[in-house]
Enzyme design. Structure first.
Site, mmCIF file in Angstrom:
data_model
loop_
_atom_site.group_PDB
_atom_site.id
_atom_site.type_symbol
_atom_site.label_atom_id
_atom_site.label_comp_id
_atom_site.label_asym_id
_atom_site.label_seq_id
_atom_site.Cartn_x
_atom_site.Cartn_y
_atom_site.Cartn_z
ATOM 1 N N SER A 1 0.850 -1.191 0.000
ATOM 2 C CA SER A 1 0.000 0.000 0.000
ATOM 3 C C SER A 1 0.888 1.244 0.000
ATOM 4 O O SER A 1 2.087 1.162 0.269
ATOM 5 C CB SER A 1 -0.899 0.008 1.238
ATOM 6 O OG SER A 1 -0.108 0.153 2.403
ATOM 7 N N ASP B 1 -0.724 -1.647 -4.366
ATOM 8 C CA ASP B 1 -2.149 -1.869 -4.138
ATOM 9 C C ASP B 1 -2.856 -0.540 -3.907
ATOM 10 O O ASP B 1 -2.536 0.182 -2.976
ATOM 11 C CB ASP B 1 -2.321 -2.795 -2.926
ATOM 12 C CG ASP B 1 -3.729 -3.308 -2.773
ATOM 13 O OD1 ASP B 1 -4.447 -3.398 -3.793
ATOM 14 O OD2 ASP B 1 -4.110 -3.645 -1.643
ATOM 15 N N HIS B 2 -3.798 -0.220 -4.759
ATOM 16 C CA HIS B 2 -4.629 0.982 -4.659
ATOM 17 C C HIS B 2 -3.818 2.281 -4.611
ATOM 18 O O HIS B 2 -4.010 3.111 -3.732
ATOM 19 C CB HIS B 2 -5.553 0.909 -3.438
ATOM 20 C CG HIS B 2 -6.599 -0.142 -3.560
ATOM 21 N ND1 HIS B 2 -6.406 -1.422 -3.087
ATOM 22 C CD2 HIS B 2 -7.825 -0.129 -4.120
ATOM 23 C CE1 HIS B 2 -7.488 -2.137 -3.342
ATOM 24 N NE2 HIS B 2 -8.359 -1.387 -3.979
#
Length: 98
Positions: A47, A78-79
């Site tokens: 992240s 991720d994201h």
């Protein structure tokens, strides 16, 4: 491309590739140890907050160490919400971004 090859092989041979987020060394070590023990491919997800926790130099070193493991391992943002972070992780050697 690495992830594409991994996923194509998984589809062809009817198995899954798990993706795990890691936020510290202990989680990363546990995931990698389990994958080595089971000879399993894996997608390691990071992240933005974990990226900031590790910092660029340490993350680069982790990616270099991961590349030495004799398994299909992909590193994924991720994201990601910020284009500058996406550019940053590509320079660090991430295989993919979301």
């Amino acid at each position: 491309m690495k992830q594409v090859k991994m996923l194509k092989d998984a589809m062809k041979n009817n198995y899954i590739i798990p993706a795990f987020n890691f936020a510290n060394f202990e989680i990363l070590r546990g995931v990698i140890d389990a994958c080595v023990e089971t000879k399993s491919p894996v997608i390691l997800q990071v992240s933005e907050s974990a990226l900031n926790y590790f910092g660029d130099d340490l993350m680069f070193g982790l990616i270099q160490a991961i590349r030495k493991i004799k398994l299909p391992i992909s590193v994924h943002l991720d994201h990601g919400k910020d284009l500058n972070i996406v550019k940053r992780v590509i320079k660090l050697g991430f295989d993919s971004v979301m």
